[in-house]
Motif scaffolding. Structure first.
Motif, short mmCIF file in Angstrom:
data_model
loop_
_atom_site.label_atom_id
_atom_site.label_comp_id
_atom_site.label_asym_id
_atom_site.label_seq_id
_atom_site.Cartn_x
_atom_site.Cartn_y
_atom_site.Cartn_z
N ARG A 1 0.73 -1.16 0.05
CA ARG A 1 -0.12 -0.06 0.03
C ARG A 1 0.65 1.26 -0.04
NH1 ARG A 1 -2.39 -0.95 6.00
NH2 ARG A 1 -0.29 -0.58 7.40
N ASN A 2 2.06 1.03 0.34
CA ASN A 2 2.98 2.44 0.51
C ASN A 2 3.91 2.26 -0.61
OD1 ASN A 2 1.88 3.25 2.98
ND2 ASN A 2 3.31 1.75 4.14
N LYS A 3 4.11 1.32 -1.30
CA LYS A 3 4.82 1.32 -2.47
C LYS A 3 4.24 2.39 -3.71
CE LYS A 3 7.96 -1.36 -0.68
NZ LYS A 3 8.02 -2.75 -0.89
N PRO A 4 5.20 2.82 -4.50
CA PRO A 4 4.76 3.51 -5.81
C PRO A 4 4.11 2.75 -6.79
CG PRO A 4 7.23 3.24 -5.79
CD PRO A 4 6.73 2.92 -4.22
N MET A 5 3.14 3.42 -7.32
CA MET A 5 2.45 2.50 -8.17
C MET A 5 3.13 3.07 -9.75
SD MET A 5 -1.63 2.33 -9.18
CE MET A 5 -2.01 1.63 -7.39
N ASN A 6 3.37 2.10 -10.56
CA ASN A 6 3.92 2.52 -12.04
C ASN A 6 2.77 1.70 -13.19
OD1 ASN A 6 6.30 3.96 -11.69
ND2 ASN A 6 6.56 2.05 -10.31
N VAL A 7 2.46 2.52 -14.16
CA VAL A 7 1.63 1.87 -14.89
C VAL A 7 2.14 2.07 -16.61
CG1 VAL A 7 -0.84 1.95 -16.24
CG2 VAL A 7 -0.26 2.34 -13.64
N GLU A 8 2.02 1.17 -17.48
CA GLU A 8 2.57 1.25 -18.83
C GLU A 8 1.52 1.00 -19.67
OE1 GLU A 8 6.26 -0.47 -20.18
OE2 GLU A 8 7.35 -0.21 -18.02
N ALA A 9 1.07 1.77 -20.42
CA ALA A 9 -0.18 1.43 -21.59
C ALA A 9 0.16 2.36 -22.74
CB ALA A 9 -1.45 1.83 -20.81
N ASP A 10 -0.49 1.83 -23.70
CA ASP A 10 -0.73 2.63 -25.12
C ASP A 10 -1.36 3.79 -24.90
OD1 ASP A 10 0.97 0.67 -26.20
OD2 ASP A 10 -0.53 -0.48 -27.06
N ALA A 11 -2.32 3.90 -24.27
CA ALA A 11 -3.43 5.24 -24.12
C ALA A 11 -3.90 5.19 -22.84
CB ALA A 11 -4.42 4.96 -25.28
N LEU A 12 -4.27 6.39 -22.49
CA LEU A 12 -4.98 6.77 -21.20
C LEU A 12 -6.25 7.63 -21.44
CD1 LEU A 12 -5.51 7.00 -18.07
CD2 LEU A 12 -3.64 8.76 -18.34
N HIS A 13 -7.37 7.38 -20.93
CA HIS A 13 -8.55 8.31 -20.79
C HIS A 13 -8.77 8.48 -19.27
CE1 HIS A 13 -12.34 10.47 -22.08
NE2 HIS A 13 -12.72 9.60 -21.26
N TYR A 14 -9.02 9.78 -19.02
CA TYR A 14 -9.18 10.17 -17.51
C TYR A 14 -10.50 11.07 -17.41
CZ TYR A 14 -8.62 12.15 -13.07
OH TYR A 14 -9.26 12.60 -11.53
N ASP A 15 -11.25 10.80 -16.63
CA ASP A 15 -12.56 11.33 -16.45
C ASP A 15 -12.42 11.93 -15.09
OD1 ASP A 15 -15.16 12.49 -16.09
OD2 ASP A 15 -15.94 11.19 -17.74
N ASP A 16 -12.27 13.40 -14.90
CA ASP A 16 -12.29 13.76 -13.69
C ASP A 16 -13.62 13.90 -12.74
OD1 ASP A 16 -10.61 14.95 -11.43
OD2 ASP A 16 -11.49 16.88 -11.83
N ILE A 17 -14.68 14.21 -13.79
CA ILE A 17 -15.87 14.41 -13.02
C ILE A 17 -16.42 12.77 -12.67
CG2 ILE A 17 -18.44 14.72 -13.48
CD1 ILE A 17 -17.56 16.90 -15.50
N LYS A 18 -16.24 12.02 -13.32
CA LYS A 18 -16.79 10.47 -12.86
C LYS A 18 -15.64 9.75 -11.97
CE LYS A 18 -19.61 9.87 -17.14
NZ LYS A 18 -19.90 8.82 -18.51
N GLN B 1 -13.76 5.17 -8.66
CA GLN B 1 -13.65 5.53 -7.20
C GLN B 1 -15.30 6.11 -6.98
OE1 GLN B 1 -10.36 7.15 -4.82
NE2 GLN B 1 -11.82 8.96 -4.74
N ASP B 2 -15.77 5.46 -5.87
CA ASP B 2 -16.92 5.97 -5.65
C ASP B 2 -17.04 7.19 -4.38
OD1 ASP B 2 -16.68 4.90 -2.88
OD2 ASP B 2 -17.72 3.21 -3.02
N PRO B 3 -18.14 7.79 -4.03
CA PRO B 3 -18.00 8.89 -3.36
C PRO B 3 -17.57 8.56 -1.71
CG PRO B 3 -20.22 8.82 -4.32
CD PRO B 3 -19.70 7.50 -4.71
N GLU B 4 -17.54 7.65 -1.25
CA GLU B 4 -16.72 7.06 -0.22
C GLU B 4 -15.41 6.86 -0.18
OE1 GLU B 4 -19.39 4.52 2.38
OE2 GLU B 4 -20.72 4.20 0.60
N GLY B 5 -14.73 6.89 -1.36
CA GLY B 5 -13.34 6.75 -1.43
C GLY B 5 -12.80 5.40 -1.94
#
Length: 209
Positions: free
Chosen positions: A28-45, A72-76
């Motif tokens: 849980r305290n380790k850094p997270m790393n992600v590799e992918a060809d593409a990313l779509h992020y929706d800040d509202i959802k 992520q839901d409203p409760e986190g």
């Protein structure tokens, strides 16, 4: 694609459960790393979708698939779905706390739920427990749900949520017995307690949200 942005966005929407009793707690305290060809992020959802040969690592955790969607839901609480490439299986692996053991699973789809603290393998589901580099327990079915807190797994060999049944509609399992430490007559306090073994339950749980 591999960038601080992708890691930051995923950290904001996906944090594997901090209270896992049997999973490696230091993850849980380790850094997270992600590799992918593409990313779509929706800040509202509060959703992130990584696609194209996705590889996610966080401490001892390793996840691979063609697509990883997290929200992520409203409760986190966080929920995620890993989808495999056609003809392949998505992959999940994590070390067990305080043991030289790993839990490893595959499926056409993998669902994780931080509220229920479960990992669910759907379609051609497989689950293995390694002692070091040796497979100790191995099972397969249509759907496998593994609870990280209780170390309980459940397997359904038949059709569930559109999943094709396992071979013959049956569950397949190979469970290796634990070796007995010391003489059988020795007091329990004189022999170290064996690592906790996986336990099966007939009830499925941990439905994806």
């Amino acid at each position: 694609m591999k960038s601080p942005l992708s890691t930051l966005l995923l950290l904001a929407t996906l944090a594997l459960p901090a209270g896992w009793a049997c999973a490696e707690q230091a993850d849980r305290n380790k850094p997270m790393n992600v590799e992918a060809d593409a990313l779509h992020y929706d800040d509202i959802k509060k959703t992130s979708v990584f696609s194209g040969r996705v590889v996610l690592t966080k401490g001892t955790i390793l996840i691979r698939g063609a697509r990883i969607e997290v929200r992520q839901d409203p409760e986190g609480y966080q929920y995620g779905v890993v989808t495999a490439e056609p003809g392949k299986l998505a992959f999940f692996r994590q070390k067990r706390e305080g043991l030289d053991e790993f839990i490893e699973g595959q499926g056409e789809r993998i669902e994780y739920d931080s509220r229920a603290n479960t990992v669910k393998f759907v379609k051609q589901a497989q689950l293995r427990r390694y002692l070091g580099a040796t497979v100790n327990d191995e099972m397969s079915g249509g759907v496998i749900v593994y609870n990280n807190s209780t170390d309980v797994f459940s397997i359904d060999g038949g059709v569930a949520q559109g999943a094709p049944s396992a071979a013959g509609g049956r569950v397949r399992a190979m469970l290796t017995p634990r070796a007995v430490t010391g003489p059988a007559t020795a007091p329990a306090t004189e022999a170290p307690a064996p690592p906790a073994a996986l336990r099966a339950t007939p009830a499925l749980g941990g439905e994806a949200k």
